[in-house]
Write a protein that holds these residues in place. Structure first.
Motif, PDB file in Angstrom:
ATOM      1  N   GLY A  72       0.816  -1.211   0.000  1.00  0.00           N
ATOM      2  CA  GLY A  72       0.000   0.000   0.000  1.00  0.00           C
ATOM      3  C   GLY A  72       0.846   1.256   0.000  1.00  0.00           C
ATOM      4  O   GLY A  72       0.524   2.243  -0.669  1.00  0.00           O
ATOM      5  N   LEU A  73       1.949   1.244   0.735  1.00  0.00           N
ATOM      6  CA  LEU A  73       2.846   2.400   0.785  1.00  0.00           C
ATOM      7  C   LEU A  73       3.537   2.610  -0.562  1.00  0.00           C
ATOM      8  O   LEU A  73       3.710   3.744  -1.016  1.00  0.00           O
ATOM      9  N   LEU A  74       3.925   1.522  -1.211  1.00  0.00           N
ATOM     10  CA  LEU A  74       4.598   1.620  -2.503  1.00  0.00           C
ATOM     11  C   LEU A  74       3.685   2.168  -3.595  1.00  0.00           C
ATOM     12  O   LEU A  74       4.160   2.693  -4.600  1.00  0.00           O
ATOM     13  N   GLU A  75       2.379   2.066  -3.400  1.00  0.00           N
ATOM     14  CA  GLU A  75       1.448   2.643  -4.361  1.00  0.00           C
ATOM     15  C   GLU A  75       1.534   4.164  -4.398  1.00  0.00           C
ATOM     16  O   GLU A  75       1.190   4.793  -5.400  1.00  0.00           O
ATOM     17  N   VAL A  76       1.975   4.757  -3.298  1.00  0.00           N
ATOM     18  CA  VAL A  76       1.900   6.212  -3.153  1.00  0.00           C
ATOM     19  C   VAL A  76       3.259   6.878  -2.981  1.00  0.00           C
ATOM     20  O   VAL A  76       3.540   7.909  -3.599  1.00  0.00           O
TER      21      VAL A  76
END
Length: 291
Positions: A72-76
């Motif tokens: 989820g963090l890598l998405e943003v």
């Protein structure tokens, strides 16, 4: 931090994915290490959204586990550096990212270590910390990263609800104590929502909550911090005692404690739970330690 950047499309872990990954590497979650894996993608996106991170942020994640929040963090974020103690989980994580977020793999670093022992991080300079912290070490880990990585200016952590309330409490609250004051030295903290037990596998026995913060300029330097924290520890070691009584051992025999309190503009009859971090800091400057 920038929260308006649209997320890069990717795949997040669901219940079946988490169980498959755990089985593939022989992981059986243990209470000793506080292993409760998030299995709900909506919760992950909510955590990322609430953290406010954006495309310019370099995020540190502590205890990534099987990678639910990492993805989820890598998405943003611009970059994610994960710190994982468990060697088996750490060995699995790069493969998970390669499978679920191959386009973001180059924006990821992994540190296999005890977070309490980490003194430097690879990759770009970190700007944020977002993590589902292991509940048994959440406070010392958070305070350690506050101290060691001053470039981390904002963040959000999921912790046991009881701990969340302590971290975000202000003077006069029943939950106000040592974690509240020490965290306030570094940052302004606030509660940012609750998390249901059913989003974890295995389901924990305690409620969870989110704590967000924004770093602030500390009241003093490192030597002054150590003096202040010694006063805080003494004040809450015997919570029911007045400050005059609680500080008697720290200040030594005689009227030193009372004189320091008066000089700092604090009533000797006050209790630690009534004082804010600035008052503890001020008191620390007037108190001469015993010996």
């Amino acid at each position: 931090m920038t929260s308006s950047t649209p997320p890069r499309p990717g795949r997040l872990l669901g219940p079946a994915d988490v169980r498959r990954l755990a089985e593939s590497c022989g992981i059986r979650p243990t209470k000793q290490r506080g292993q409760n894996f998030v299995i709900d993608a909506n919760t992950v996106r909510r955590i990322v959204r609430t953290s406010g991170i954006g495309v310019d942020d370099v995020v540190v994640e502590i205890g990534p586990g099987l990678g639910s929040l990492t993805l989820g963090l890598l998405e943003v974020a611009s970059h994610v550096t994960a710190v994982e103690l468990d060697e088996v989980l750490a060995a699995q994580l790069p493969s998970t990212i390669a499978e679920y977020a191959p386009d973001q793999a180059a924006h990821f670093n992994l540190v296999t270590a005890d977070a309490m022992q980490v003194t430097e991080l690879p990759g770009p300079t970190p700007t944020a910390l977002v993590a589902n912290l292991p509940y048994n070490v959440s406070v010392p880990v958070l305070l350690t990263f506050f101290e060691r990585f001053p470039t981390i200016s904002t963040g959000l952590v999921m912790v046991q609800a009881e701990v969340a309330h302590r971290l975000a409490a202000g003077p006069g609250s029943k939950t106000y104590g040592v974690p509240s004051v020490k965290a306030a030295w570094y940052a302004e903290l606030r509660l940012a929502g609750s998390i249901g037990r059913n989003v974890f596998w295995p389901m924990p026995n305690v409620e969870s909550a989110l704590v967000a913060w924004t770093r602030r300029e500390p009241p003093g330097d490192e030597a002054q911090r150590l003096r202040t924290f010694a006063v805080v520890d003494a004040a809450f070691a015997q919570r029911r005692k007045t400050m005059r009584a609680a500080l008697s051992e720290l200040a030594g025999s005689g009227p030193a404690a009372e004189e320091a309190l008066v000089a700092a503009g604090i009533s000797p009859q006050a209790r630690g739970e009534q004082l804010g971090v600035e008052e503890f800091f001020r008191l620390g400057q007037f108190l001469t330690p015993a010996g």
